[in-house]
Motif scaffolding. Structure first.
Motif, PDB file in Angstrom:
ATOM      1  N   UNK A  54       0.871  -1.166   0.000  1.00  6.34           N
ATOM      2  CA  UNK A  54       0.000   0.000   0.000  1.00  6.34           C
ATOM      3  C   UNK A  54       0.910   1.219   0.000  1.00  6.34           C
ATOM      4  N   UNK A  55       0.790   2.030  -1.042  1.00  4.21           N
ATOM      5  CA  UNK A  55       1.668   3.179  -1.191  1.00  4.21           C
ATOM      6  C   UNK A  55       0.891   4.467  -0.906  1.00  4.21           C
ATOM      7  N   UNK A  56       1.080   5.001   0.305  1.00  2.00           N
ATOM      8  CA  UNK A  56       0.460   6.278   0.659  1.00  2.00           C
ATOM      9  C   UNK A  56       1.334   7.381   0.070  1.00  2.00           C
ATOM     10  N   UNK A  95      -3.646   9.972  -3.513  1.00  2.00           N
ATOM     11  CA  UNK A  95      -3.465   9.795  -2.074  1.00  2.00           C
ATOM     12  C   UNK A  95      -2.838   8.431  -1.802  1.00  2.00           C
ATOM     13  N   UNK A  96      -3.248   7.436  -2.569  1.00  2.00           N
ATOM     14  CA  UNK A  96      -2.804   6.071  -2.325  1.00  2.00           C
ATOM     15  C   UNK A  96      -2.896   5.260  -3.607  1.00  2.00           C
ATOM     16  N   UNK A  97      -1.993   4.284  -3.750  1.00  2.00           N
ATOM     17  CA  UNK A  97      -2.108   3.310  -4.826  1.00  2.00           C
ATOM     18  C   UNK A  97      -1.871   1.910  -4.265  1.00  2.00           C
ATOM     19  N   UNK A  98      -2.593   0.957  -4.810  1.00  2.00           N
ATOM     20  CA  UNK A  98      -2.382  -0.463  -4.516  1.00  2.00           C
ATOM     21  C   UNK A  98      -2.353  -1.154  -5.868  1.00  2.00           C
ATOM     22  N   UNK A  99      -1.237  -1.778  -6.186  1.00  2.00           N
ATOM     23  CA  UNK A  99      -1.086  -2.401  -7.498  1.00  2.00           C
ATOM     24  C   UNK A  99      -1.832  -3.719  -7.625  1.00  2.00           C
ATOM     25  N   UNK A 100      -1.941  -4.491  -6.529  1.00  2.00           N
ATOM     26  CA  UNK A 100      -2.587  -5.803  -6.616  1.00  2.00           C
ATOM     27  C   UNK A 100      -3.461  -6.067  -5.402  1.00  2.00           C
TER      28      UNK A 100
END
Length: 137
Positions: A54-56, A95-100
């Protein structure tokens, strides 16, 4: 990627720093992603198997309106893999990215079950497909 779900950041969603609490955001994401998987797989029984890093990237403040974008990136035999982006609705700043995010289709016996899907479908396509089935009877 379509952004359909919007949330208003309220005081009860904040951490001690006065920004959006990550746990609240992750709860919203997991719920929205599960709904997306349910609609795509046509089964209300799915479970979260995996959420990758989880990339904030930035924070949200009280009063901000955020939107969640989710799209399918792969279909397995019993699973669906999603990607998620959360951004500020007004500024479009991520704000955030989730690749999978992987969800597994569950059968009546409570075990992983094949779903037979291979690509994203949209509401209007599912309605037309159902209408076609009705006409066949």
């Amino acid at each position: 990627m379509n952004f359909h779900t919007r949330k208003w950041v309220k005081p009860e969603d904040l951490n001690p720093n006065g920004t959006l609490f990550g746990g609240s955001l992750l709860r919203w994401i997991d719920e929205e992603a599960a709904i997306y998987a349910i609609v795509q797989l046509g089964n209300h029984k799915v479970v979260t198997k995996l959420i990758s890093e989880v990339n904030f990237v930035s924070s949200a403040q009280q009063g901000d309106i955020i939107e969640l974008g989710i799209t399918a990136t792969a279909f397995g035999r019993t699973s669906i893999t999603l990607r998620c982006v959360v951004r500020n609705k007004i500024t479009h700043k991520n704000i955030l990215t989730i690749e999978r995010m992987v969800f597994v289709n569950i059968g009546p016996d409570g075990k992983p079950a094949p779903h037979g899907k291979t690509e994203i479908s949209y509401s209007h396509e599912r309605i037309l497909q159902e209408l076609g089935k009705v006409g066949e009877s």
